[in-house]
Design an enzyme around this catalytic site. Structure first.
Site, PDB file in Angstrom:
ATOM      1  N   GLU A  74       0.804  -1.227   0.000  1.00  0.00           N
ATOM      2  CA  GLU A  74       0.000   0.000   0.000  1.00  0.00           C
ATOM      3  C   GLU A  74       0.829   1.265   0.000  1.00  0.00           C
ATOM      4  O   GLU A  74       0.533   2.210  -0.721  1.00  0.00           O
ATOM      5  CB  GLU A  74      -0.920   0.062   1.227  1.00  0.00           C
ATOM      6  CG  GLU A  74      -2.169  -0.764   1.159  1.00  0.00           C
ATOM      7  CD  GLU A  74      -1.875  -2.199   1.442  1.00  0.00           C
ATOM      8  OE1 GLU A  74      -0.725  -2.466   1.811  1.00  0.00           O
ATOM      9  OE2 GLU A  74      -2.757  -3.040   1.288  1.00  0.00           O
ATOM     10  N   HIS A  89     -10.395  -5.025  10.432  1.00  0.00           N
ATOM     11  CA  HIS A  89     -11.079  -4.830   9.160  1.00  0.00           C
ATOM     12  C   HIS A  89     -12.347  -4.030   9.327  1.00  0.00           C
ATOM     13  O   HIS A  89     -13.198  -4.034   8.454  1.00  0.00           O
ATOM     14  CB  HIS A  89     -11.394  -6.185   8.511  1.00  0.00           C
ATOM     15  CG  HIS A  89     -10.180  -6.901   8.053  1.00  0.00           C
ATOM     16  ND1 HIS A  89      -9.282  -7.473   8.912  1.00  0.00           N
ATOM     17  CD2 HIS A  89      -9.693  -7.120   6.809  1.00  0.00           C
ATOM     18  CE1 HIS A  89      -8.299  -8.029   8.225  1.00  0.00           C
ATOM     19  NE2 HIS A  89      -8.520  -7.822   6.956  1.00  0.00           N
TER      20      HIS A  89
END
Lengths: 405, 390
Positions: free
Chosen positions: A141, A210
């Site tokens: 990322e 998450h």
């Protein structure tokens, strides 16, 4: 100042938000005048003058969602043309239209290409546009966000998809230092027209890592804009606006909202990134919300209406900067504010919003602002516990009842 | 080709004779000279280029002048910092000029360069002016970033210079992004992403390298190995200080970074390689005389003998000077005159920069957002409004 023209097709709600421009400047504490012709052009279907046709629909049609149903919706949708689709399809439609329109628009992210996107937002795009334009990145990322920013510096318009917003924490340095600040530190030489998007929020027992809400972490970065979509209509409009914007925009989607179905217009439309959406005008209390909490609020609103309250519900949509015009006018009308958000209590969007409303509209408040946010805990796995970290409609009803005493 | 250069040379010579009697830079001949680099190149998974470099007297004289200019600018920045006209962080590049100058000689302005915070000289190489540099260092309006960037944020869009970045290593993924855009637009240019031996241990570097190699991006990663990551020597920070080998599957080349001609040869070679085969790492073995920044004396982690030793044996400007004198391209006096000229230029630029005004307070809010879609520049609560972008 540009003029505001309203064509209330299907607008069963009052036109209160259109008059804000005229009403608010009479007060001594008026907000500074807004210049620029984009904000107030509201035309239904017809193209507005100016670079971007910004059509902002009245709120009545947008709540044809799975979570709640409004009685007046079916009548108005039946008479309108348009096509029905799910929220992720609306995002894809917006994305595809923009990629057709400008060859510099490209997408990068994990599994966006061949896999079609983990939430199917980019499904089919790689076969249409090629592997370089819809780029499958490795799981890195930090560097692929950096790559997108570097590409943005040269003039490309990349869209970075974080498979889950939480993963973008790894790219925080790039987003904060390079994305947000490069335009300023280079004295205006480089612009970074990137869009960073991805699903966030509490899902169905996805676990703590998450289920993160990153709005609060990104909100103080100077130079970026943040928007949160909540319906297929505003998802497509905000996606297009974000891509066309020359500023870096972070578009927050929600994991549980991808399968919302709504009928949206066939014609092209681009929404205003800095504008809030009036969902339900009312008189007694202003409820400010965004993303998934909108649906909890609307559910609570049904109960409240039955109990005799008249809440005004605004989906703030623009998380940075806040649309204090719409919000301010609402506060001036109702004098009570309830903020319902999914962000954490500490340092969340609600906290900033509470502070800004207090500073700007203190004289108009009859009661302290109540902010309902998620608990300051990591989201637990157990369903029951997870339910209680997030604000539930019952809590909203209770808060309104207490506020309106 | 040789005829053309000869004719050009004679034309220039007659012109110079009309103007002045002394030989000056612009009239130097362009006849090729072949020079051997002092050290051979070492390759990792690639055949290194040859040691003999083609150059011309004009090029050598311009190397000398440019490096002298850069050196003078950095020394002047040193005194300005001590005079408190430059504040904050100031990272000086003296000792490493050969890398900037050699790289420029091998590429065009369409190629992109991105580097970290030791960017003053690279900015000059990319077409930045002394006035812009000094004004930016002193935080004035005429600076390249309007005084809002500072020492670590020099940018020049027209020159293909993408900065100027404060966070160590963050510029490398950006550099790969530049290379990605070059591949996307199919223009035959390359990107030079520069970083130091300290940054070579950053994870994002390897991530970026992986992606660059995966998609064959025209990215050239230049590791300016000055052997110290601020105060930590390279052998204390890196298990494998052979930075050119760190790419593993990406080929690498180790270059003597104090030899401008070697740098030029390597960069030319790298550009050809990158356009055909994808990324390559160049490790420039160089040295900085100053400390890491002006706040670092530079002598607590290394001995003064080491610094003066390198200055005597490997100084890039001295090397070019010896080369020029040995090939009889200019006299000792002419070179000293060039240095004096350069000194005067720098002093003039400083004087002009000191005259430059400080930025207007309203500039605080400009350039936060780009104009468009009617965004006004203030915080989320719109309280501190000072400037409205039209």
């Amino acid at each position: 100042m540009a003029s505001a023209f309203m064509q209330g097709v299907g607008a069963t709600t009052a036109l209160s938000s259109a008059n804000y421009k005229n009403s608010c400047f009479a007060s001594p504490r008026s907000l500074p005048e807004r210049r620029g012709s984009f904000f107030v052009i509201r035309s239904d279907g017809s193209l507005a003058s100016g670079l971007n046709p910004t059509n902002s629909r009245r709120g009545a049609l947008s709540t044809n969602a799975v979570a709640t149903k409004q009685d007046n919706v079916t009548a108005s949708t039946a008479s309108k043309p348009g096509h029905e689709l799910l929220l992720f399809e609306a995002l894809r439609e917006g994305l595809e239209e923009e990629m057709d329109r400008d060859p510099r628009v490209c997408v990068m992210g994990e599994d966006v290409g061949h896999y079609g996107g983990s939430y199917k937002v980019t499904k089919g795009l790689a076969t249409k546009y090629g592997d370089l334009r819809v780029l499958d990145t490795p799981i890195a990322e930090n560097s692929f966000t950096g790559m997108a920013i570097g590409a943005g510096m040269t003039g490309l318009r990349p869209i970075v998809e974080g498979m889950n917003m939480g993963f973008l924490l790894l790219a925080f340095n790039q987003i904060s230092n390079n994305c947000g600040m490069l335009h300023y530190t280079s004295g205006g030489q480089f612009k970074i027209p990137v869009v960073i998007r991805g699903p966030g929020g509490v899902g169905r027992q996805l676990g703590a890592e998450h289920s993160q809400r990153l709005e609060s972490y990104f909100q103080s970065i100077p130079g970026i804009q943040m928007v949160a979509c909540s319906t297929p209509y505003n998802a497509k409009g905000l996606m297009k606006a974000a891509i066309r914007s020359d500023n870096p925009v972070i578009l927050f989607e929600h994991v549980l909202l991808y399968n919302l179905k709504e009928r949206i217009p066939d014609e092209e439309y681009v929404l205003n990134l800095e504008e809030a959406e009036m969902i339900r005008p009312g008189e007694h209390v202003t409820i400010l919300t965004y993303s998934r909490m909108r649906y909890h609020v609307m559910q609570a609103a049904k109960t409240l209406v039955n109990k005799g309250y008249d809440p005004e519900v605004i989906d703030i949509r623009s998380l940075k900067p806040f649309d204090l015009y719409t919000i301010g006018n609402s506060v001036k009308k109702t004098h009570r504010v309830l903020i319902v958000e999914e962000c954490m209590r500490t340092g969340g969007i609600g906290a900033s919003l509470t502070a800004s409303i207090n500073e700007n509209f203190h004289d108009y408040l009859d009661a302290p602002i109540v902010c309902l946010s998620s608990q300051d805990v990591p989201t637990p796995y157990a369903g029951v516990l997870e339910e209680w970290t997030v604000v539930q409609p019952a809590q909203i009803v209770a808060a309104v009842e207490q506020l309106c005493q | 080709m040789a005829q053309l250069t000869q004719r050009a040379a004679t034309f220039q010579r007659t012109l110079s004779a009309a103007v002045s009697s002394t030989r000056c830079l612009s009239t130097a001949s362009t006849s090729p000279i072949s020079v051997e680099t002092s050290l051979p190149f070492t390759g990792h998974k690639i055949d290194p280029p040859s040691r003999s470099v083609e150059t011309t007297p004009q090029e050598l004289l311009s190397f000398f002048r440019d490096m002298a200019l850069m050196r003078r600018m950095e020394i002047a920045a040193d005194s300005l910092y001590k005079a408190k006209l430059i504040r904050g962080f100031c990272h000086l590049y003296d000792g490493q000029e050969a890398v900037a100058v050699g790289m420029e000689a091998a590429i065009t302005k369409k190629d992109c360069i991105i580097t970290a915070y030791r960017d003053h000289c690279i900015f000059l190489g990319r077409g930045g002016t002394l006035l812009e540099s000094f004004a930016e260092l002193m935080g004035r309006k005429d600076g390249c970033s309007k005084g809002k960037g500072g020492s670590m944020h020099f940018y020049k869009k027209e020159g293909g210079f993408y900065g100027g970045h404060g966070i160590v290593g963050a510029q490398v993924p950006l550099g790969c992004g530049l290379a990605f855009a070059q591949k996307y637009s199919k223009d035959e240019n390359v990107t030079f992403a520069m970083y130091g031996d300290g940054a070579a241990n950053q994870g994002q570097l390897f991530e970026a390298l992986n992606m660059a190699a995966l998609w064959d991006l025209p990215a050239i990663l230049i590791c300016e190995n000055n052997h110290y990551g601020m105060g930590t020597a390279e052998w204390r920070a890196a298990k494998s200080p052979a930075y050119y080998k760190r790419g593993d599957y990406v080929p690498g080349l180790k270059v003597d970074g104090m030899d401008a001609l070697a740098v030029k040869q390597a960069c030319k070679f790298a550009k050809e390689h990158a356009l055909k085969n994808g990324p390559i790492i160049l490790e420039m073995d160089t040295y900085r005389y100053h400390g890491h920044s002006m706040s670092d004396p530079g002598s607590t982690y290394r001995t003064r003998d080491e610094i003066s030793g390198v200055r005597q044996e490997r100084d890039p400007i001295e090397r070019i000077r010896k080369l020029i004198l040995s090939h009889d391209l200019a006299t000792e006096k002419e070179l000293k005159d060039t240095e004096k000229e350069v000194r005067k230029e720098v002093d003039e630029a400083i004087a002009q920069a000191k005259e430059s005004p400080l930025p207007d307070p309203s500039e605080l809010f400009t350039n936060v957002y780009v104009k468009g879609l009617g965004v006004e520049a203030f915080g989320a609560d719109r309280k501190e409004l000072r400037a409205v972008l039209p």
